[in-house]
Design an enzyme around this catalytic site. Structure first.
Site, PDB file in Angstrom:
ATOM      1  N   SER A  15     -12.718  20.168  38.427  1.00 10.93           N
ATOM      2  CA  SER A  15     -11.175  19.932  37.880  1.00 10.93           C
ATOM      3  C   SER A  15     -10.416  18.333  37.896  1.00 10.93           C
ATOM      4  CB  SER A  15     -10.093  20.999  38.554  1.00 10.93           C
ATOM      5  OG  SER A  15     -10.125  20.442  39.610  1.00 10.93           O
ATOM      6  N   ASP A  66       0.094  19.957  41.549  1.00  9.78           N
ATOM      7  CA  ASP A  66      -0.037  21.199  41.473  1.00  9.78           C
ATOM      8  C   ASP A  66      -0.759  21.609  43.130  1.00  9.78           C
ATOM      9  OD1 ASP A  66      -2.815  21.579  41.458  1.00  9.78           O
ATOM     10  OD2 ASP A  66      -2.953  22.452  39.580  1.00  9.78           O
ATOM     11  N   HIS A 119      -4.182  19.521  42.348  1.00 10.39           N
ATOM     12  CA  HIS A 119      -4.579  17.990  41.477  1.00 10.39           C
ATOM     13  C   HIS A 119      -2.928  17.477  42.185  1.00 10.39           C
ATOM     14  CE1 HIS A 119      -6.698  21.648  40.098  1.00 10.39           C
ATOM     15  NE2 HIS A 119      -6.968  20.609  40.141  1.00 10.39           N
TER      16      HIS A 119
END
Ligand SMILES: *[C@@H]1O[C@H](CO)[C@@H](O)[C@H](O)[C@H]1NC(C)=O
Length: 350
Positions: free
Chosen positions: A33, A325, A328
């Site tokens: 990610s 978040d 991240h």
């Protein structure tokens, strides 16, 4: 009129010459990610981010599937090489091989070096990212012809950013690998996979390779929250940071080994650890107001579907936060990290 035509002719020729001599004609991305541009939108996993408020600071406020309010590091790198200002996801049907000829992302949020890590949330395993790369090569050759395609494959910059999930989602969360390996042995296991993976890319024609180190993963807001509920206050989990540092040292060893053993390869280690730790320890020095909690929702634990557009707690200005978040970084953090990496690490390829 004739003059005009001639002008266009020379302009196009000049552009072609420029492109043919561009040192890095494409950015090719593998990993998790930290660099996924939206491949998970197109597979059956719960780990997605193609909805608001993700992407609210991206072009058009578009939630692309990047785990961020805006762009991710590989987008900034692509721009720095004079390519597109973002790298499209290979599985996104709104892009085609003409776009991917300048940059393509095979990354999948939630994946790891370890096959068992990608199993946890049913995402794309790293070996399968390589299969997609082979598929890409076929399409590129059909589109540009073998010679031009081989030029791009040889001169492209390959960025690999993966590993955090192997520890946080897998090793420290599920019992299986912990019952097999102590943490040193698990690192050796992952490094073996990293070496084999890099060798696979090399055999497929890659020569310029960036391996990315782990962040101070004990300081991700989710880990700090976990620590808090374990009765240790809202501090970073120090032991996780030690593991990250340790792993990065070993990854650097792998980079040296590859450079020593493989003819024509140029591998570098991109290590965001210190830059990110500085931001976390002294957010105000970078214009941030908070590093302990994230912008989205309460900032304590939410990511993916829990980071929801109707959540009233989401911060109005993500630029005040190191993290978007609970797992991240914000676009601003990504930009600071990328600027550092471009200036000090990948500048050898510019
Ligand atoms: C991961 O799975 C692939 C596909 O089944 C396999 O080829 C590869 O050897 C596996 N990797 C490891 C380290 O077990």
């Amino acid at each position: 009129m004739e003059y005009y035509k001639e002008y266009i002719f020379w302009l196009i020729l000049a552009m072609k010459i420029f492109l043919a001599h561009a040192k890095v004609p494409a950015l090719i991305v593998f990993g998790d990610s930290s660099v996924d541009a939206g491949n998970n939108n197109h597979i059956s996993t719960v780990l997605k981010s193609n909805f608001e408020p993700y992407g609210r600071d991206f072009y058009g406020g578009l939630p692309t599937g990047r785990f961020c309010n805006g762009r991710i590091p590989t987008d900034f790198m692509s721009e720095a090489f004079g390519l597109k200002p973002f790298v499209p996801a290979y599985l996104d049907p709104s892009y085609n091989i003409a776009d991917f000829a300048q940059g393509v992302c095979f990354a999948s949020a939630g994946t790891g070096y370890d096959n068992k890590t990608s199993d946890v949330l049913n995402v794309i395993p790293l070996w399968k990212e390589v299969e997609y790369f082979k598929d890409y090569q076929k399409k590129l050759k059909a589109y540009l012809g073998t010679a031009k395609a081989n030029f791009i494959i040889r001169e492209a910059l390959y960025v690999i950013s993966v590993g955090t999930n192997d520890f946080l989602e897998n090793y420290y969360t599920l019992p299986h690998r912990r019952s097999q390996y102590n943490v040193d042995q698990y690192q050796a296991f992952l490094l073996g996979i990293a070496e084999k993976f890099t060798l696979d890319l090399y055999q497929l024609g890659a020569r310029k390779i960036v391996l990315t180190g782990l962040p101070p993963m004990g300081c991700l807001p989710l880990e700090r929250t976990t620590n808090y509920f374990g009765g240790n206050g809202n501090e970073c989990i120090k032991s996780y940071n030690v593991v990250a540092l340790n792993f990065n040292g070993k990854l650097n060893g792998l980079v040296q080994k590859l450079n020593g053993e493989l003819t024509g390869i140029r591998a570098v280690l991109s290590n965001p650890y210190n830059t990110l730790l500085q931001m976390i320890q002294k957010p105000s020095a970078f214009g941030f107001e908070s590093a302990a909690v994230a912008c989205c929702a309460t900032g304590l634990f939410e990511m993916g579907y829990l980071c929801h557009r109707l959540n009233p707690f989401t911060c109005p200005d993500a630029n005040k936060y190191v993290f978007w978040d609970s797992f991240h970084p914000t676009e601003k953090t990504n930009r600071i990290i990328s600027d550092y990496v471009i200036k000090h690490v990948v500048n050898v390829f510019l």
